[in-house]
Design a protein around this motif. Structure first.
Motif, PDB file in Angstrom:
ATOM      1  N   ILE A   8     -25.650  39.299 -28.917  1.00 17.39           N
ATOM      2  CA  ILE A   8     -26.142  38.222 -29.364  1.00 17.39           C
ATOM      3  C   ILE A   8     -27.717  37.866 -29.185  1.00 17.39           C
ATOM      4  CG2 ILE A   8     -26.262  35.489 -28.562  1.00 17.39           C
ATOM      5  CD1 ILE A   8     -23.420  36.338 -29.511  1.00 17.39           C
ATOM      6  N   GLU A   9     -28.213  37.339 -30.175  1.00 15.27           N
ATOM      7  CA  GLU A   9     -29.923  37.174 -30.151  1.00 15.27           C
ATOM      8  C   GLU A   9     -29.956  35.645 -30.483  1.00 15.27           C
ATOM      9  OE1 GLU A   9     -33.982  37.660 -32.227  1.00 15.27           O
ATOM     10  OE2 GLU A   9     -32.321  39.341 -32.462  1.00 15.27           O
ATOM     11  N   THR A  10     -30.467  34.836 -29.492  1.00 12.34           N
ATOM     12  CA  THR A  10     -30.745  33.269 -29.756  1.00 12.34           C
ATOM     13  C   THR A  10     -31.891  33.186 -30.652  1.00 12.34           C
ATOM     14  OG1 THR A  10     -31.790  33.131 -27.699  1.00 12.34           O
ATOM     15  CG2 THR A  10     -29.146  32.768 -27.530  1.00 12.34           C
ATOM     16  N   ASP A  11     -32.181  31.906 -30.985  1.00  7.92           N
ATOM     17  CA  ASP A  11     -33.075  31.424 -31.728  1.00  7.92           C
ATOM     18  C   ASP A  11     -34.536  32.024 -31.060  1.00  7.92           C
ATOM     19  OD1 ASP A  11     -34.529  30.336 -34.197  1.00  7.92           O
ATOM     20  OD2 ASP A  11     -34.687  28.423 -33.049  1.00  7.92           O
ATOM     21  N   LEU A  12     -35.437  32.390 -31.901  1.00  6.77           N
ATOM     22  CA  LEU A  12     -36.809  33.128 -31.433  1.00  6.77           C
ATOM     23  C   LEU A  12     -37.432  31.766 -31.106  1.00  6.77           C
ATOM     24  CD1 LEU A  12     -38.788  35.177 -31.168  1.00  6.77           C
ATOM     25  CD2 LEU A  12     -39.146  34.988 -33.505  1.00  6.77           C
ATOM     26  N   ILE A  13     -37.619  30.913 -31.968  1.00  8.05           N
ATOM     27  CA  ILE A  13     -38.666  29.671 -31.838  1.00  8.05           C
ATOM     28  C   ILE A  13     -38.171  28.782 -30.574  1.00  8.05           C
ATOM     29  CG2 ILE A  13     -39.112  27.500 -33.040  1.00  8.05           C
ATOM     30  CD1 ILE A  13     -38.642  28.795 -35.598  1.00  8.05           C
ATOM     31  N   GLY A  14     -36.747  28.614 -30.571  1.00  8.75           N
ATOM     32  CA  GLY A  14     -36.382  28.011 -29.034  1.00  8.75           C
ATOM     33  C   GLY A  14     -37.058  28.568 -28.007  1.00  8.75           C
ATOM     34  N   LYS A  15     -36.996  30.077 -27.787  1.00  8.14           N
ATOM     35  CA  LYS A  15     -37.465  30.501 -26.571  1.00  8.14           C
ATOM     36  C   LYS A  15     -38.941  29.932 -26.174  1.00  8.14           C
ATOM     37  CE  LYS A  15     -34.459  34.628 -27.734  1.00  8.14           C
ATOM     38  NZ  LYS A  15     -34.451  35.880 -28.169  1.00  8.14           N
ATOM     39  N   TYR A  16     -39.625  30.130 -27.466  1.00  8.29           N
ATOM     40  CA  TYR A  16     -41.166  30.060 -27.319  1.00  8.29           C
ATOM     41  C   TYR A  16     -41.415  28.304 -26.905  1.00  8.29           C
ATOM     42  CZ  TYR A  16     -42.662  34.488 -28.528  1.00  8.29           C
ATOM     43  OH  TYR A  16     -43.180  35.793 -28.615  1.00  8.29           O
ATOM     44  N   VAL A  17     -40.457  27.810 -27.586  1.00 10.36           N
ATOM     45  CA  VAL A  17     -40.649  26.111 -27.332  1.00 10.36           C
ATOM     46  C   VAL A  17     -40.371  25.858 -25.803  1.00 10.36           C
ATOM     47  CG1 VAL A  17     -39.620  23.920 -27.556  1.00 10.36           C
ATOM     48  CG2 VAL A  17     -40.028  25.285 -29.628  1.00 10.36           C
ATOM     49  N   GLU A  18     -39.063  26.459 -25.190  1.00  8.33           N
ATOM     50  CA  GLU A  18     -38.944  26.302 -23.740  1.00  8.33           C
ATOM     51  C   GLU A  18     -39.998  26.998 -22.940  1.00  8.33           C
ATOM     52  OE1 GLU A  18     -34.879  27.015 -21.177  1.00  8.33           O
ATOM     53  OE2 GLU A  18     -35.903  28.989 -21.994  1.00  8.33           O
ATOM     54  N   LYS A  19     -40.662  27.927 -23.203  1.00  7.24           N
ATOM     55  CA  LYS A  19     -41.767  28.527 -22.548  1.00  7.24           C
ATOM     56  C   LYS A  19     -43.040  27.866 -22.316  1.00  7.24           C
ATOM     57  CE  LYS A  19     -43.721  32.206 -20.541  1.00  7.24           C
ATOM     58  NZ  LYS A  19     -43.228  32.697 -19.088  1.00  7.24           N
ATOM     59  N   MET A  20     -43.171  27.163 -23.631  1.00  7.03           N
ATOM     60  CA  MET A  20     -44.561  26.064 -23.857  1.00  7.03           C
ATOM     61  C   MET A  20     -44.098  24.760 -22.918  1.00  7.03           C
ATOM     62  SD  MET A  20     -45.810  26.552 -27.443  1.00  7.03           S
ATOM     63  CE  MET A  20     -44.262  26.597 -28.148  1.00  7.03           C
ATOM     64  N   LEU A  21     -43.061  24.529 -22.892  1.00 11.77           N
ATOM     65  CA  LEU A  21     -42.699  23.465 -22.286  1.00 11.77           C
ATOM     66  C   LEU A  21     -42.570  23.550 -20.630  1.00 11.77           C
ATOM     67  CD1 LEU A  21     -39.969  21.720 -24.319  1.00 11.77           C
ATOM     68  CD2 LEU A  21     -41.920  20.772 -24.045  1.00 11.77           C
ATOM     69  N   SER A  22     -42.012  24.815 -20.332  1.00 15.17           N
ATOM     70  CA  SER A  22     -42.071  25.034 -18.841  1.00 15.17           C
ATOM     71  C   SER A  22     -43.502  25.141 -18.441  1.00 15.17           C
ATOM     72  CB  SER A  22     -41.176  26.190 -18.736  1.00 15.17           C
ATOM     73  OG  SER A  22     -39.762  26.192 -19.147  1.00 15.17           O
ATOM     74  N   SER A  23     -44.402  25.559 -19.134  1.00 12.64           N
ATOM     75  CA  SER A  23     -45.733  25.708 -18.554  1.00 12.64           C
ATOM     76  C   SER A  23     -46.326  24.353 -18.098  1.00 12.64           C
ATOM     77  CB  SER A  23     -46.561  26.223 -19.617  1.00 12.64           C
ATOM     78  OG  SER A  23     -46.773  25.419 -20.840  1.00 12.64           O
ATOM     79  N   ARG A  24     -45.729  23.285 -18.719  1.00 12.94           N
ATOM     80  CA  ARG A  24     -46.203  21.976 -18.091  1.00 12.94           C
ATOM     81  C   ARG A  24     -46.014  21.464 -16.810  1.00 12.94           C
ATOM     82  NH1 ARG A  24     -45.401  17.690 -23.219  1.00 12.94           N
ATOM     83  NH2 ARG A  24     -46.372  18.891 -25.074  1.00 12.94           N
ATOM     84  N   LEU A  25     -44.943  22.060 -16.318  1.00  9.03           N
ATOM     85  CA  LEU A  25     -44.324  21.818 -15.126  1.00  9.03           C
ATOM     86  C   LEU A  25     -44.880  22.625 -13.901  1.00  9.03           C
ATOM     87  CD1 LEU A  25     -40.647  22.073 -16.114  1.00  9.03           C
ATOM     88  CD2 LEU A  25     -41.950  19.941 -15.923  1.00  9.03           C
TER      89      LEU A  25
END
Length: 221
Positions: free
Chosen positions: A180-197
């Motif tokens: 299984i390889e999940t969506d590449l874009i979703g991983k980066y979006v989660e990473k960027m959103l997490s940095s706000r926290l």
């Protein structure tokens, strides 16, 4: 980089174990023109490098990391694999962006006919669920597919006759494991959103990326 549009299948001719890693010899079931030393090929969704080729046979080295994190460690002579050569700049991106870096293993837990197609339900590790969304993209054994729906650690897809005939997906049986390889874009979006926290206290519920967090910041209606 790949698209998840599998070109065809190949068969494992031999696996030479070399201590903790291995060299795998494969023969494509279709013509691979202008194969070059050092090029990348997706083998069941894992990006591997061509280290030798002669005639219609090529060899790839498989690291211990790949052997343990993917299904390739279970492949033996006669095993079929999905094959895709790397995307060329300017080619049509008919599937989605696939890196060939497998995130984890899933397992087929249900399979039934759905019209002329097959509906397949897979279970994945909890760590992958945040990157799997309804109508999003996912790669299963290197095949670009659309997630029809997901609930908890399960998601389901439809396999049309064309995909079943061109790839090994149609051969899967309940209980089989897949890469299984999940969506590449979703991983980066989660990473960027997490940095706000950063700066919030650890382990607070509002610190995690969730549907409520995405809605608060305007990513969901």
């Amino acid at each position: 980089m790949f698209t998840g549009l599998v070109e065809g299948t190949g068969r494992v001719m031999r696996v030479d174990r070399q201590e903790i890693d291995a060299r795998m010899i494969l023969r494509p079931d279709f013509e691979m023109e202008n194969l070059t030393l050092g090029e990348s090929i997706s083998v069941d969704g894992a990006c591997l490098t061509v280290v030798h080729f002669t005639g219609d046979v090529f060899a790839v080295d498989v690291s211990s990391e790949t052997l343990t994190r993917t299904t390739l460690g279970r492949k033996g002579p006669g095993s079929r694999c999905n094959l895709e050569r790397a995307l060329k700049v300017g080619d049509r991106l008919g599937g989605h962006l696939v890196t060939g870096h497998v995130d984890g293993l899933g397992q087929l837990v249900e399979r039934f006919t759905d019209g002329r197609s097959w509906r397949m339900v897979f279970q994945v590790p909890e760590s992958l669920t945040s990157h799997i969304i309804e109508k999003g993209s996912i790669a299963v054994n290197g095949v670009s597919l659309t997630v029809n729906g997901c609930e908890g650690a399960r998601f389901h897809i439809n396999i049309i006759p064309h995909t079943a005939g061109l790839t090994t997906i149609g051969d899967l049986a309940v209980g089989d494991e897949v890469n299984i390889e999940t969506d590449l874009i979703g991983k980066y979006v989660e990473k960027m959103l997490s940095s706000r926290l950063v700066g919030l206290k650890e382990n607070r519920p509002e610190q995690r990326v969730s549907a409520a967090f995405l809605r608060k910041h305007g990513f969901l209606d």
